[in-house]
Scaffold this motif. Sequence first.
Motif, short mmCIF file in Angstrom:
data_model
loop_
_atom_site.label_atom_id
_atom_site.label_comp_id
_atom_site.label_asym_id
_atom_site.label_seq_id
_atom_site.Cartn_x
_atom_site.Cartn_y
_atom_site.Cartn_z
N VAL A 253 8.04 0.72 -9.91
CA VAL A 253 7.87 1.70 -8.83
C VAL A 253 9.14 2.55 -8.69
O VAL A 253 9.07 3.78 -8.53
N ALA B 108 7.36 -5.53 -10.84
CA ALA B 108 6.44 -4.47 -10.39
C ALA B 108 7.17 -3.41 -9.54
O ALA B 108 6.96 -2.21 -9.72
N THR C 37 1.00 -7.60 -6.89
CA THR C 37 1.83 -8.59 -7.59
C THR C 37 1.15 -9.95 -7.48
O THR C 37 0.19 -10.11 -6.73
N VAL D 11 -0.97 5.53 -4.86
CA VAL D 11 -0.19 4.52 -5.58
C VAL D 11 -0.66 3.15 -5.09
O VAL D 11 -0.65 2.89 -3.89
N SER D 12 -1.13 2.31 -6.00
CA SER D 12 -1.49 0.93 -5.63
C SER D 12 -0.59 -0.02 -6.39
O SER D 12 -0.42 0.11 -7.61
N ILE D 13 -0.03 -0.97 -5.67
CA ILE D 13 0.86 -1.95 -6.29
C ILE D 13 0.30 -3.34 -5.97
O ILE D 13 -0.01 -3.62 -4.82
N VAL E 278 0.52 -1.64 -11.45
CA VAL E 278 0.83 -0.44 -10.67
C VAL E 278 -0.13 0.65 -11.11
O VAL E 278 -0.23 0.95 -12.30
N LYS E 279 -0.85 1.20 -10.16
CA LYS E 279 -1.81 2.28 -10.46
C LYS E 279 -1.33 3.56 -9.78
O LYS E 279 -1.06 3.57 -8.59
#
Length: 178
Positions: free
Chosen positions: A56, A52, A72, A68-70, A85-86
Amino acid sequence: MTRKKPKKSKARERIKAKKAVPSAPKEGAKRELNISAIDEGTVIDHIPTDAAFKVVEILDLENHKGVVSIATNLQSKSIGRKGIVKVGGKSLTQNEVNKIAIVAPDATVNIIKNYDVREKIKVKTPDVIDNVVKCSNPVCITNNEQVATKFYVVKKDPLKIKCHYCERSMGKDDIEII
Ligand code: CTP
Ligand code: ZN
């Protein structure tokens, strides 16, 4: 279609919090981590959880001005644990999609418009990787002269690649993105 609810005022939220009666979670209640939906942008889903942050890096999201949203270590039926990842307000180039395929061969790239998934692209590992991955061989010409790297994909999953210049074989854990 998911629509964003209007923001409640802090005061209203406090009143609601006071009124809320704590209750034990219902048996069988669905417990899952929710990451907010985005209105416009790209969602990269089904990333192997350890890749992930490589996604990025590939997309240079540290410098992205939108949301940004991450996440895992999410549960996934298809790949065990997954990352997601958004990225709000960004569409990917074909080159970026190809780079993602190198670290996340099962990823799905979802294009979001007005909260809807408009397009779902399954990434595809390329046969040749040009100027994306660094050769791990310190004496390789690509590490010593102005020569772009080039690798041939020997195996797609798990990824095995071979340097065009020094023939060094590299696995997915050796991969460093340029
Ligand atoms: N998503 C989002 N914002 C939206 C719409 C979708 O962040 N406005 C995210 C969802 O959370 C999901 C991904 O985009 O992670 C794909 O959405 P969708 O196709 O609705 O989900 P699935 O059917 O679960 O996708 P798949 O079949 O690819 O697993
Ligand atoms: Zn090399």
